[in-house]
Every structure is written in C-alpha cells, then in structure tokens.
Design an enzyme around this catalytic site. Structure first.
Site, PDB file in Angstrom:
ATOM      1  N   GLY A 109       0.256  -4.026   4.097  1.00  0.00           N
ATOM      2  CA  GLY A 109       0.045  -5.452   4.250  1.00  0.00           C
ATOM      3  C   GLY A 109       1.328  -6.196   4.579  1.00  0.00           C
ATOM      4  CG  HIS A 160      -6.145   1.525  -0.716  1.00  0.00           C
ATOM      5  ND1 HIS A 160      -4.907   2.001  -1.101  1.00  0.00           N
ATOM      6  CD2 HIS A 160      -5.890   0.577   0.245  1.00  0.00           C
ATOM      7  CE1 HIS A 160      -3.965   1.386  -0.406  1.00  0.00           C
ATOM      8  NE2 HIS A 160      -4.542   0.513   0.407  1.00  0.00           N
ATOM      9  CB  CYS A 191      -0.924   0.020   1.211  1.00  0.00           C
ATOM     10  SG  CYS A 191      -1.958  -1.457   1.340  1.00  0.00           S
ATOM     11  CB  CYS A 220      -1.730   0.177   7.624  1.00  0.00           C
ATOM     12  SG  CYS A 220      -3.284   0.020   6.707  1.00  0.00           S
TER      13      CYS A 220
END
Length: 421
Positions: free
Chosen positions: A409, A377, A107, A407
C-alpha cells in the site's frame, strides 16, 4: 552501492557468511471477526510462534538469539511494546539480553523484518536473530488502515501521488483491472484455483510442518455482536478461510465490493485475517560452530523494494521482482517456485502476465498451494507466512530457488530470493 555476485551458480554456492534459515513457522491464518483466532491477541499469536521456534530448535541455546524484528502494521504504538512484552513472556528467551524492534512496510512488513535481521547478520551486528510478523485485523482494523488524524494539507495536496496514498486498496485494484484489461472472469478463475490449491494442500497435510497450533479462546456471538453461550477454550490447527468446492458460478453471483461497476469482489480479493509467523536466521559459520548444520532449511539471498504509482500499488511485484533478479544475475527460468501475494486477483494476474509467468502459473509453480485469496492476508505477518510456505514447499518438492513477492500500500513492491539447502 555494493555489487552483488551474479548468476545462479553464485546464488547456489554455499559460504560461511551465508544467512541461513533454521526454521520458518506460522500459526494458522484465520478469518477476522469470524475465524478461530478472532478472540486472540496479536502478541499472543507472536508468543505462540516464538515458543514454537524454540521448540523446533532444541539444540540452540535461546540466549544466543540476539535480536528479534517483528513486522506489524495496525497495532497501537507500532506494536513495539506489546511485541517486547510477548517476547519476555515466552519461556526460554533471555528477557534482559534479547532485544526486539518492529518494522512497518505495510503488506511487506515481515519480509522487511526478515531482511533487516539478515542484514544485521551480514554486517556482523549479530549472529542469530528472528524475523517475524503478527497481526490481528479483528482487533485493529477499525480505520480500515487509513489514518484519521493526518496533516490537512496532505489531504488537499496538489500532488496527486500524495493524495493517492490513502486511496482505498479496493479502488487501486479496480484501477489495475481497468488499465491493464484484467477481466472479472479471469479474476474469479484465479480465486477458484487459489482455493482449490489451498484445499488440496490442507487435505494432503502439506501445511502441517509449517503450522503451529494456537491454544486460545473463542466466544460465539450473533450478528449484533451479542455473546452466545460461554467462552470456550480452543486449539486452532488449520487455516479456516479456505472454501473447498467454490465454483465460478458461485463467485459470479457476488456483487462488486468497491464500486458499482467494478470487478473486485469479496470472492476474488484477499481475506481480512489474523495470524503470526517467525523465521529463525543465523550465519552459516555460526550454525557450523553450534553443530546445527543438519537443521538448515535454506538461506536468505537478497531482497529488493521498488516504487510505483500509489493508485495502482498492486503492480509492485512486477517491478520489484525484475529489479531483484537483475541484481543477482538471475533469470525467471532459474526460479523453481514463486509465492506472489494475492492481495487482489486483478493485481496478481497483472503481475503474472507482466512477468511472463502464465505457463508457470498453469503448471503450479506460482502459488502452488494457494495464495492470500484462499489463505488470507494478515498484513504484518504475510511476508513471513509466505517465506514459511515457500521454504517448506521447496523442501517437499525438491526445488532450489524460490521468490516471495507482494504489493505494498502507498505504491511499492518487495521481493526476496531464498534458496533451499
């Protein structure tokens, strides 16, 4: 490890060695499978935003752009070949001299791309570069971002944190909600606010300077995927995942998306999306030599990455942000605008609370124009999209210091500090 200059004064002080931002642009962010860019290719979106970057900087010779880093998560072969093809296809670039590579930190991939280009500039490897990101989750989300051919021993690993790296992101959201007491009602309330803020920003035209139109194609299909009518040529100019007028009552009716008794729903989680973004960076002394100081939007200051438990990966910003602020000698009060990615309402709320930013959220200093719940996103493009929204937002409101964070993954968080010129 080098010691960074500390304190707000140091961050705001201008120096010839600063890494400055001349433009920060993005395509519209649209819903995967249904939205306006569903039939576009990620490299098509990249080419669009790269061309827009050149158009936004007409007094810069494109041949001076030495390297391009592209954040990408899901593309075949890491997107490296398709991205270089897109660069070479884009009119204006030196197809032989300008180089390109891709970066994948899930991300945070395009924030990582911006960081890498900034680092190249800081260390005199290059003077001018672009940090970008692209993603079509419509085309490339087939495995739900979980590897299908992985070393079997890892699946049976005795190390829980190894097994948890492929845990569904939705389950990590549920873990955060359960472990840290984030209620369904509070998550839905954040989602409502995210949509309301994004809708207001769209109505007021606040995104207009950061969004570049995409000329592409669109094929209408039925629920079974059968074509309806002829393919159309379309121009997409706005984000299309924003639900104006959504209410708590409407969101309360949605069923949990990841487990029967869960609190994360399609309404309070980020949208699966398509889009691209690009940020033009150069050394301040280079901008001065080229007569481009009037084009400077701001500067990249620094970024930091921090690890956390994979099964609660959403808490990453609450670890990465303090790490970065401490490195720079900054306090939360020094920050005028926060862009904290809303992968899930559960983790975004936890991070806001852990960082002590509840008042800032209520006052509109955290995600003032909405977040990923409303805007979407597109994994590889999200970081650069957030930087674009941050820099244009700071220019509009007059704040100086901004933070972007998300955040990641497998259990990480990343944060970056930027300053408006």
């Amino acid at each position: 490890m080098s010691v960074l200059p500390r304190g707000l004064k140091s961050v705001l002080t201008k120096a010839p060695t600063d890494v400055v931002i001349l433009s920060a642009l993005r395509t519209p962010i649209t819903r995967s499978y249904k939205g306006g860019l569903k039939d576009a290719y990620p490299e098509e979106l990249l080419s669009t935003v790269l061309k827009a970057t050149l158009d936004a900087n007409p007094n810069l010779d494109p041949k001076l752009i030495e390297d391009v880093a592209v954040g990408v998560v899901l593309n075949e072969l890491g997107g490296s070949k398709a991205a270089r093809m897109a660069l070479n296809h884009t009119p204006g670039f030196d197809t032989n001299a300008t180089s390109l590579y891709t970066a994948n930190r899930a991300c945070a991939s395009s924030l990582q791309a911006i960081t890498l280009v900034a680092s190249q500039i800081k260390t005199d490897m290059i003077s001018v570069g672009i940090g970008a990101g692209m993603e079509s989750m419509t085309r490339n989300y087939g495995t739900r971002a979980i590897p299908v051919d992985v070393w079997p021993e890892l699946k049976e690993s005795e190390v829980k944190e190894a097994r948890d790296c492929v845990m569904s992101m939705g389950i990590t959201s549920e873990n955060v909600a359960e472990r840290y007491g984030v209620s369904r009602e509070d998550q839905d309330a954040l989602a409502v606010e995210s949509h309301a803020r994004a809708a207001r920003a769209t109505r007021e035209g606040w995104f207009d300077k950061e969004i570049v139109p995409v000329h592409t194609r669109f094929q209408e299909v039925d629920k079974q995927g059968n074509k309806i009518g002829e393919e159309q040529k379309v121009t997409v100019t706005k984000d299309d995942g924003i639900r104006e007028g959504v209410t708590l009552e409407k969101l309360a009716k949605l069923k949990p998306a990841f487990k029967p008794d869960g609190k994360s729903t399609a309404g309070n989680s980020s949208q699966v999306s398509d889009g691209a973004a690009a940020t033009l960076l150069m050394r301040r002394s280079t901008a001065t030599e080229l007569g481009l100081t009037g084009q400077i939007m701001g500067k990249f200051v620094a970024s930091a990455v921090a690890g956390c438990k994979p099964d609660e990966m959403g808490i990453g910003p609450a670890i990465a942000i303090p790490k970065l602020l401490n490195q720079l000698g900054l306090k939360s009060e020094d920050v005028d605008r926060w862009e904290i990615n809303e992968a899930f309402a559960s983790q975004a709320l936890y991070c806001v609370r852990e960082l002590g930013l509840e008042k800032e959220l209520a006052a509109g200093k955290v995600n003032p124009d909405g977040g990923a719940i409303a805007l979407g996103h597109p994994l590889g493009a999200t970081g650069a999209r957030m930087v674009s929204t941050l820099m244009h937002g700071l220019q509009r409101t007059g704040g100086e210091v901004g933070v972007v964070s998300m955040c990641i993954g497998t259990g990480m968080g990343m944060a970056g500090v930027f300053v408006r010129e």
